[in-house]
Design a protein around this motif. Structure first.
Motif, PDB file in Angstrom:
ATOM      1  N   LEU A   1       0.831  -1.205   0.000  1.00 47.43           N
ATOM      2  CA  LEU A   1       0.000   0.000   0.000  1.00 47.43           C
ATOM      3  C   LEU A   1       0.867   1.257   0.000  1.00 47.43           C
ATOM      4  O   LEU A   1       1.931   1.282   0.604  1.00 47.43           O
ATOM      5  CB  LEU A   1      -0.913   0.007   1.224  1.00 47.43           C
ATOM      6  CG  LEU A   1      -1.920  -1.138   1.293  1.00 47.43           C
ATOM      7  CD1 LEU A   1      -2.682  -1.084   2.603  1.00 47.43           C
ATOM      8  CD2 LEU A   1      -2.871  -1.107   0.119  1.00 47.43           C
ATOM      9  N   PRO A   2       0.402   2.307  -0.638  1.00 46.97           N
ATOM     10  CA  PRO A   2       1.164   3.557  -0.676  1.00 46.97           C
ATOM     11  C   PRO A   2       1.192   4.224   0.700  1.00 46.97           C
ATOM     12  O   PRO A   2       0.274   4.075   1.506  1.00 46.97           O
ATOM     13  CB  PRO A   2       0.425   4.421  -1.693  1.00 46.97           C
ATOM     14  CG  PRO A   2      -0.938   3.837  -1.790  1.00 46.97           C
ATOM     15  CD  PRO A   2      -0.822   2.395  -1.438  1.00 46.97           C
ATOM     16  N   GLU A   3       2.253   4.983   0.940  1.00 39.94           N
ATOM     17  CA  GLU A   3       2.473   5.632   2.226  1.00 39.94           C
ATOM     18  C   GLU A   3       1.320   6.548   2.624  1.00 39.94           C
ATOM     19  O   GLU A   3       0.881   6.558   3.765  1.00 39.94           O
ATOM     20  CB  GLU A   3       3.784   6.420   2.161  1.00 39.94           C
ATOM     21  CG  GLU A   3       4.226   6.994   3.472  1.00 39.94           C
ATOM     22  CD  GLU A   3       5.603   7.627   3.370  1.00 39.94           C
ATOM     23  OE1 GLU A   3       5.764   8.695   3.955  1.00 39.94           O
ATOM     24  OE2 GLU A   3       6.487   7.060   2.713  1.00 39.94           O
ATOM     25  N   TYR A   4       0.793   7.314   1.662  1.00 44.96           N
ATOM     26  CA  TYR A   4      -0.286   8.247   1.993  1.00 44.96           C
ATOM     27  C   TYR A   4      -1.528   7.519   2.507  1.00 44.96           C
ATOM     28  O   TYR A   4      -2.241   7.995   3.383  1.00 44.96           O
ATOM     29  CB  TYR A   4      -0.635   9.140   0.794  1.00 44.96           C
ATOM     30  CG  TYR A   4      -1.475   8.451  -0.267  1.00 44.96           C
ATOM     31  CD1 TYR A   4      -2.863   8.479  -0.206  1.00 44.96           C
ATOM     32  CD2 TYR A   4      -0.874   7.765  -1.318  1.00 44.96           C
ATOM     33  CE1 TYR A   4      -3.634   7.846  -1.170  1.00 44.96           C
ATOM     34  CE2 TYR A   4      -1.634   7.126  -2.276  1.00 44.96           C
ATOM     35  CZ  TYR A   4      -3.013   7.174  -2.200  1.00 44.96           C
ATOM     36  OH  TYR A   4      -3.775   6.535  -3.149  1.00 44.96           O
ATOM     37  N   LEU A   5      -1.798   6.331   1.990  1.00 42.59           N
ATOM     38  CA  LEU A   5      -2.963   5.570   2.409  1.00 42.59           C
ATOM     39  C   LEU A   5      -2.765   5.014   3.816  1.00 42.59           C
ATOM     40  O   LEU A   5      -3.682   5.047   4.637  1.00 42.59           O
ATOM     41  CB  LEU A   5      -3.235   4.440   1.418  1.00 42.59           C
ATOM     42  CG  LEU A   5      -4.496   3.620   1.643  1.00 42.59           C
ATOM     43  CD1 LEU A   5      -5.730   4.523   1.651  1.00 42.59           C
ATOM     44  CD2 LEU A   5      -4.643   2.568   0.558  1.00 42.59           C
ATOM     45  N   LEU A   6      -1.585   4.526   4.116  1.00 46.99           N
ATOM     46  CA  LEU A   6      -1.289   4.029   5.460  1.00 46.99           C
ATOM     47  C   LEU A   6      -1.433   5.145   6.484  1.00 46.99           C
ATOM     48  O   LEU A   6      -1.983   4.945   7.568  1.00 46.99           O
ATOM     49  CB  LEU A   6       0.118   3.425   5.521  1.00 46.99           C
ATOM     50  CG  LEU A   6       0.309   2.127   4.742  1.00 46.99           C
ATOM     51  CD1 LEU A   6       1.763   1.720   4.742  1.00 46.99           C
ATOM     52  CD2 LEU A   6      -0.562   1.025   5.313  1.00 46.99           C
ATOM     53  N   LYS A   7      -0.953   6.339   6.149  1.00 49.85           N
ATOM     54  CA  LYS A   7      -1.071   7.472   7.061  1.00 49.85           C
ATOM     55  C   LYS A   7      -2.532   7.836   7.271  1.00 49.85           C
ATOM     56  O   LYS A   7      -2.956   8.126   8.384  1.00 49.85           O
ATOM     57  CB  LYS A   7      -0.297   8.674   6.526  1.00 49.85           C
ATOM     58  CG  LYS A   7       1.193   8.538   6.698  1.00 49.85           C
ATOM     59  CD  LYS A   7       1.909   9.773   6.215  1.00 49.85           C
ATOM     60  CE  LYS A   7       3.405   9.611   6.371  1.00 49.85           C
ATOM     61  NZ  LYS A   7       4.129  10.778   5.879  1.00 49.85           N
ATOM     62  N   LYS A   8      -3.302   7.822   6.207  1.00 52.17           N
ATOM     63  CA  LYS A   8      -4.721   8.167   6.289  1.00 52.17           C
ATOM     64  C   LYS A   8      -5.465   7.169   7.166  1.00 52.17           C
ATOM     65  O   LYS A   8      -6.383   7.535   7.897  1.00 52.17           O
ATOM     66  CB  LYS A   8      -5.333   8.203   4.882  1.00 52.17           C
ATOM     67  CG  LYS A   8      -6.747   8.705   4.846  1.00 52.17           C
ATOM     68  CD  LYS A   8      -7.231   8.872   3.425  1.00 52.17           C
ATOM     69  CE  LYS A   8      -8.639   9.448   3.409  1.00 52.17           C
ATOM     70  NZ  LYS A   8      -9.123   9.673   2.056  1.00 52.17           N
TER      71      LYS A   8
ATOM     72  N   GLY B   1      -4.162   5.691   9.635  1.00 49.51           N
ATOM     73  CA  GLY B   1      -3.563   5.696  10.961  1.00 49.51           C
ATOM     74  C   GLY B   1      -2.587   4.567  11.168  1.00 49.51           C
ATOM     75  O   GLY B   1      -2.329   4.152  12.286  1.00 49.51           O
ATOM     76  N   MET B   2      -2.060   4.045  10.111  1.00 52.10           N
ATOM     77  CA  MET B   2      -1.135   2.923  10.205  1.00 52.10           C
ATOM     78  C   MET B   2       0.276   3.334   9.829  1.00 52.10           C
ATOM     79  O   MET B   2       1.051   2.532   9.329  1.00 52.10           O
ATOM     80  CB  MET B   2      -1.592   1.771   9.310  1.00 52.10           C
ATOM     81  CG  MET B   2      -2.907   1.204   9.705  1.00 52.10           C
ATOM     82  SD  MET B   2      -3.304  -0.190   8.679  1.00 52.10           S
ATOM     83  CE  MET B   2      -4.589  -0.939   9.629  1.00 52.10           C
ATOM     84  N   ASN B   3       0.636   4.585  10.093  1.00 44.83           N
ATOM     85  CA  ASN B   3       1.964   5.035   9.712  1.00 44.83           C
ATOM     86  C   ASN B   3       3.058   4.351  10.520  1.00 44.83           C
ATOM     87  O   ASN B   3       4.222   4.469  10.203  1.00 44.83           O
ATOM     88  CB  ASN B   3       2.077   6.556   9.782  1.00 44.83           C
ATOM     89  CG  ASN B   3       1.605   7.125  11.084  1.00 44.83           C
ATOM     90  OD1 ASN B   3       0.860   6.479  11.803  1.00 44.83           O
ATOM     91  ND2 ASN B   3       2.027   8.321  11.383  1.00 44.83           N
ATOM     92  N   LEU B   4       2.692   3.593  11.562  1.00 40.22           N
ATOM     93  CA  LEU B   4       3.676   2.797  12.284  1.00 40.22           C
ATOM     94  C   LEU B   4       4.291   1.755  11.347  1.00 40.22           C
ATOM     95  O   LEU B   4       5.429   1.358  11.517  1.00 40.22           O
ATOM     96  CB  LEU B   4       3.017   2.105  13.473  1.00 40.22           C
ATOM     97  CG  LEU B   4       3.867   1.152  14.291  1.00 40.22           C
ATOM     98  CD1 LEU B   4       4.976   1.936  14.998  1.00 40.22           C
ATOM     99  CD2 LEU B   4       3.035   0.419  15.298  1.00 40.22           C
ATOM    100  N   PHE B   5       3.530   1.340  10.337  1.00 48.56           N
ATOM    101  CA  PHE B   5       3.999   0.315   9.422  1.00 48.56           C
ATOM    102  C   PHE B   5       4.965   0.852   8.371  1.00 48.56           C
ATOM    103  O   PHE B   5       5.576   0.093   7.645  1.00 48.56           O
ATOM    104  CB  PHE B   5       2.820  -0.363   8.723  1.00 48.56           C
ATOM    105  CG  PHE B   5       1.974  -1.150   9.667  1.00 48.56           C
ATOM    106  CD1 PHE B   5       2.432  -2.338  10.182  1.00 48.56           C
ATOM    107  CD2 PHE B   5       0.741  -0.689  10.059  1.00 48.56           C
ATOM    108  CE1 PHE B   5       1.658  -3.068  11.063  1.00 48.56           C
ATOM    109  CE2 PHE B   5      -0.042  -1.407  10.935  1.00 48.56           C
ATOM    110  CZ  PHE B   5       0.419  -2.604  11.446  1.00 48.56           C
ATOM    111  N   ILE B   6       5.073   2.156   8.280  1.00 46.80           N
ATOM    112  CA  ILE B   6       5.974   2.755   7.306  1.00 46.80           C
ATOM    113  C   ILE B   6       7.376   2.750   7.877  1.00 46.80           C
ATOM    114  O   ILE B   6       7.620   3.311   8.937  1.00 46.80           O
ATOM    115  CB  ILE B   6       5.539   4.195   6.960  1.00 46.80           C
ATOM    116  CG1 ILE B   6       4.116   4.183   6.412  1.00 46.80           C
ATOM    117  CG2 ILE B   6       6.511   4.822   5.968  1.00 46.80           C
ATOM    118  CD1 ILE B   6       3.516   5.552   6.291  1.00 46.80           C
ATOM    119  N   GLU B   7       8.284   2.111   7.186  1.00 45.09           N
ATOM    120  CA  GLU B   7       9.653   2.029   7.682  1.00 45.09           C
ATOM    121  C   GLU B   7      10.387   3.323   7.379  1.00 45.09           C
ATOM    122  O   GLU B   7      10.445   3.774   6.242  1.00 45.09           O
ATOM    123  CB  GLU B   7      10.374   0.844   7.062  1.00 45.09           C
ATOM    124  CG  GLU B   7       9.802  -0.483   7.502  1.00 45.09           C
ATOM    125  CD  GLU B   7      10.557  -1.663   6.958  1.00 45.09           C
ATOM    126  OE1 GLU B   7      10.183  -2.770   7.294  1.00 45.09           O
ATOM    127  OE2 GLU B   7      11.505  -1.466   6.199  1.00 45.09           O
TER     128      GLU B   7
END
Length: 78
Positions: free
Chosen positions: A7-14, A16-22
């Protein structure tokens, strides 16, 4: 099958899963399961206003398991 890494970074942030972004400074040795577990504990503690007994109820775990997880994930702030 699509995983969180796909999934793209912007979607993870939206979501609330930005913890998964390395990020560069993040420990990349954590597995996806460990990251999800850490995020769930943080969210439960946040919802319980730091009350560990209430967080345990939200997570469906015992206090001893919560303390083990807090020790494992030292960066969780209460």
């Amino acid at each position: 099958m699509i995983s969180l890494e796909d999934l793209p970074e912007y979607l993870l942030k939206k979501l609330g899963m930005n913890l998964f972004i390395e990020e560069e400074n993040e420990d990349c040795e954590k597995t996806l399961l460990e990251k999800a577990e850490e995020m769930a504990i943080k969210e439960a503690l946040k919802k319980a206003d730091g009350n560990k007994s209430q967080a345990c109820k939200l997570l469906g775990i015992s206090r001893s398991v919560l303390y083990d997880k807090l020790k494992k994930y030292e960066d969780i702030k209460i």
